[in-house]
Write a protein that holds these residues in place. Structure first.
Motif, PDB file in Angstrom:
ATOM      1  N   GLU A 165      13.511 -49.812  30.561  1.00  0.00           N
ATOM      2  CA  GLU A 165      12.667 -48.776  31.170  1.00  0.00           C
ATOM      3  C   GLU A 165      13.425 -48.044  32.287  1.00  0.00           C
ATOM      4  O   GLU A 165      13.436 -46.817  32.338  1.00  0.00           O
ATOM      5  N   LEU A 166      14.085 -48.796  33.156  1.00  0.00           N
ATOM      6  CA  LEU A 166      14.823 -48.170  34.258  1.00  0.00           C
ATOM      7  C   LEU A 166      16.004 -47.358  33.761  1.00  0.00           C
ATOM      8  O   LEU A 166      16.291 -46.273  34.267  1.00  0.00           O
ATOM      9  N   ARG A 167      16.692 -47.873  32.743  1.00  0.00           N
ATOM     10  CA  ARG A 167      17.853 -47.154  32.206  1.00  0.00           C
ATOM     11  C   ARG A 167      17.443 -45.836  31.545  1.00  0.00           C
ATOM     12  O   ARG A 167      18.240 -44.910  31.449  1.00  0.00           O
ATOM     13  N   SER A 168      16.191 -45.748  31.102  1.00  0.00           N
ATOM     14  CA  SER A 168      15.731 -44.525  30.443  1.00  0.00           C
ATOM     15  C   SER A 168      15.312 -43.437  31.444  1.00  0.00           C
ATOM     16  O   SER A 168      15.101 -42.300  31.048  1.00  0.00           O
ATOM     17  N   ARG A 169      15.193 -43.795  32.713  1.00  0.00           N
ATOM     18  CA  ARG A 169      14.728 -42.843  33.724  1.00  0.00           C
ATOM     19  C   ARG A 169      15.900 -42.197  34.442  1.00  0.00           C
ATOM     20  O   ARG A 169      16.913 -42.832  34.715  1.00  0.00           O
ATOM     21  N   ASP A 170      15.709 -40.941  34.778  1.00  0.00           N
ATOM     22  CA  ASP A 170      16.683 -40.268  35.645  1.00  0.00           C
ATOM     23  C   ASP A 170      16.319 -40.597  37.075  1.00  0.00           C
ATOM     24  O   ASP A 170      15.150 -40.607  37.443  1.00  0.00           O
ATOM     25  N   HIS A 171      17.315 -40.871  37.876  1.00  0.00           N
ATOM     26  CA  HIS A 171      17.088 -41.102  39.299  1.00  0.00           C
ATOM     27  C   HIS A 171      18.177 -40.391  40.062  1.00  0.00           C
ATOM     28  O   HIS A 171      19.326 -40.368  39.630  1.00  0.00           O
ATOM     29  N   LYS A 172      17.807 -39.816  41.199  1.00  0.00           N
ATOM     30  CA  LYS A 172      18.747 -39.012  41.981  1.00  0.00           C
ATOM     31  C   LYS A 172      20.055 -39.732  42.277  1.00  0.00           C
ATOM     32  O   LYS A 172      21.105 -39.129  42.316  1.00  0.00           O
ATOM     33  N   SER A 173      19.981 -41.034  42.499  1.00  0.00           N
ATOM     34  CA  SER A 173      21.201 -41.766  42.845  1.00  0.00           C
ATOM     35  C   SER A 173      21.963 -42.233  41.607  1.00  0.00           C
ATOM     36  O   SER A 173      22.964 -42.923  41.736  1.00  0.00           O
ATOM     37  N   SER A 174      21.490 -41.846  40.427  1.00  0.00           N
ATOM     38  CA  SER A 174      22.139 -42.221  39.157  1.00  0.00           C
ATOM     39  C   SER A 174      22.300 -43.729  39.021  1.00  0.00           C
ATOM     40  O   SER A 174      23.333 -44.216  38.573  1.00  0.00           O
ATOM     41  N   LEU A 175      21.279 -44.474  39.428  1.00  0.00           N
ATOM     42  CA  LEU A 175      21.329 -45.921  39.265  1.00  0.00           C
ATOM     43  C   LEU A 175      21.378 -46.265  37.788  1.00  0.00           C
ATOM     44  O   LEU A 175      20.634 -45.714  36.991  1.00  0.00           O
ATOM     45  N   ARG A 176      22.281 -47.132  37.436  1.00  0.00           N
ATOM     46  CA  ARG A 176      22.364 -47.634  36.065  1.00  0.00           C
ATOM     47  C   ARG A 176      22.532 -49.144  36.160  1.00  0.00           C
ATOM     48  O   ARG A 176      23.626 -49.671  35.957  1.00  0.00           O
ATOM     49  N   PRO A 177      21.428 -49.831  36.475  1.00  0.00           N
ATOM     50  CA  PRO A 177      21.556 -51.269  36.691  1.00  0.00           C
ATOM     51  C   PRO A 177      21.934 -52.008  35.428  1.00  0.00           C
ATOM     52  O   PRO A 177      21.592 -51.595  34.318  1.00  0.00           O
ATOM     53  N   GLY A 178      22.645 -53.093  35.621  1.00  0.00           N
ATOM     54  CA  GLY A 178      22.966 -53.994  34.529  1.00  0.00           C
ATOM     55  C   GLY A 178      22.221 -55.301  34.732  1.00  0.00           C
ATOM     56  O   GLY A 178      21.479 -55.454  35.695  1.00  0.00           O
ATOM     57  N   ILE A 179      22.424 -56.234  33.833  1.00  0.00           N
ATOM     58  CA  ILE A 179      21.853 -57.568  33.979  1.00  0.00           C
ATOM     59  C   ILE A 179      23.010 -58.548  34.031  1.00  0.00           C
ATOM     60  O   ILE A 179      23.829 -58.600  33.112  1.00  0.00           O
ATOM     61  N   ASP A 180      23.087 -59.295  35.132  1.00  0.00           N
ATOM     62  CA  ASP A 180      24.122 -60.310  35.304  1.00  0.00           C
ATOM     63  C   ASP A 180      23.600 -61.602  34.688  1.00  0.00           C
ATOM     64  O   ASP A 180      22.702 -62.241  35.231  1.00  0.00           O
ATOM     65  N   ARG A 181      24.157 -61.975  33.540  1.00  0.00           N
ATOM     66  CA  ARG A 181      23.683 -63.162  32.830  1.00  0.00           C
ATOM     67  C   ARG A 181      24.298 -64.448  33.374  1.00  0.00           C
ATOM     68  O   ARG A 181      23.901 -65.540  32.969  1.00  0.00           O
ATOM     69  N   SER A 182      25.242 -64.331  34.300  1.00  0.00           N
ATOM     70  CA  SER A 182      25.856 -65.527  34.870  1.00  0.00           C
ATOM     71  C   SER A 182      25.332 -65.825  36.275  1.00  0.00           C
ATOM     72  O   SER A 182      25.844 -66.717  36.943  1.00  0.00           O
ATOM     73  N   ALA A 183      24.328 -65.103  36.741  1.00  0.00           N
ATOM     74  CA  ALA A 183      23.772 -65.327  38.080  1.00  0.00           C
ATOM     75  C   ALA A 183      23.178 -66.729  38.160  1.00  0.00           C
ATOM     76  O   ALA A 183      22.640 -67.241  37.167  1.00  0.00           O
ATOM     77  N   PRO A 184      23.266 -67.374  39.326  1.00  0.00           N
ATOM     78  CA  PRO A 184      22.815 -68.761  39.446  1.00  0.00           C
ATOM     79  C   PRO A 184      21.331 -68.985  39.132  1.00  0.00           C
ATOM     80  O   PRO A 184      20.962 -70.042  38.641  1.00  0.00           O
ATOM     81  N   GLY A 185      20.466 -67.997  39.365  1.00  0.00           N
ATOM     82  CA  GLY A 185      19.041 -68.175  39.109  1.00  0.00           C
ATOM     83  C   GLY A 185      18.637 -67.799  37.708  1.00  0.00           C
ATOM     84  O   GLY A 185      17.463 -67.881  37.352  1.00  0.00           O
TER      85      GLY A 185
END
Length: 176
Positions: A136-156
């Motif tokens: 959902e977030l990747r499909s939206r335009d945002h002024k700061s051009s955020l393109r978050p990823g998912i870190d699959r190795s994060a401790p939580g």
């Protein structure tokens, strides 16, 4: 009013019945108004709804994040993240905003008040459906051009990290 207890729900059902009666739109019995309220809340019937209301609720901790611009805060938290405003408060029109936003079970307080929160804070958020939220977030335009990823190795567990316009970090982690 969102019913939190069986007594709250019964008061809401009485208010519904009185409101509809005054409008000349319905002559509901109290039992019918309870059933209607239960269906509106997404439950099969009044018995299952009242049982759900009687369940103990965990304590709620709501982080307060410092923001400096209410327009930017709304753009990021509401338009981009998809949160809804739960409430907002100003002591006067020209004074700082304090507002609570939420999405699902997640609630955050955003404050323009000096001394509320520290710029650059980090909030860990447990969530269900991280992959869908990410798409959902990747499909939206945002002024700061955020393109978050998912870190699959994060401790939580799988984690998506976002930084708001005020340098607050949101670490959204998929709950098992």
């Amino acid at each position: 009013m969102i019913p939190l207890t069986v007594d709250d729900a019964e008061r809401a059902a009485r208010a519904l019945r009185e409101s509809l009666s005054q409008a000349g739109r319905a002559d509901l019995t109290h039992a019918e108004s309870l059933e209607t309220l239960a269906h509106t809340a997404g439950h099969r019937d009044w018995n299952t709804y009242s049982a759900a209301l009687d369940q103990p609720r965990p304590a709620l901790a709501v982080p307060v994040l410092r923001v400096f611009d209410s327009v930017l805060a709304r753009q990021f938290y509401c338009e981009y993240l998809g949160c809804e405003v739960i409430f907002e408060h100003r002591f006067a029109p020209d004074l700082p905003l304090y507002m609570r936003v939420g999405r699902g079970e997640v609630e955050l307080d955003l404050s323009e008040h000096h001394g509320d929160g520290t710029p650059g804070s980090v909030v860990w958020i447990g969530a269900v459906g991280l992959q869908a939220w990410h798409r959902e977030l990747r499909s939206r335009d945002h002024k700061s051009s955020l393109r978050p990823g998912i870190d699959r190795s994060a401790p939580g567990g799988p984690t998506m990290e976002l930084i708001d316009p005020f340098q607050n970090t949101l670490r959204i982690c998929e709950l098992p």
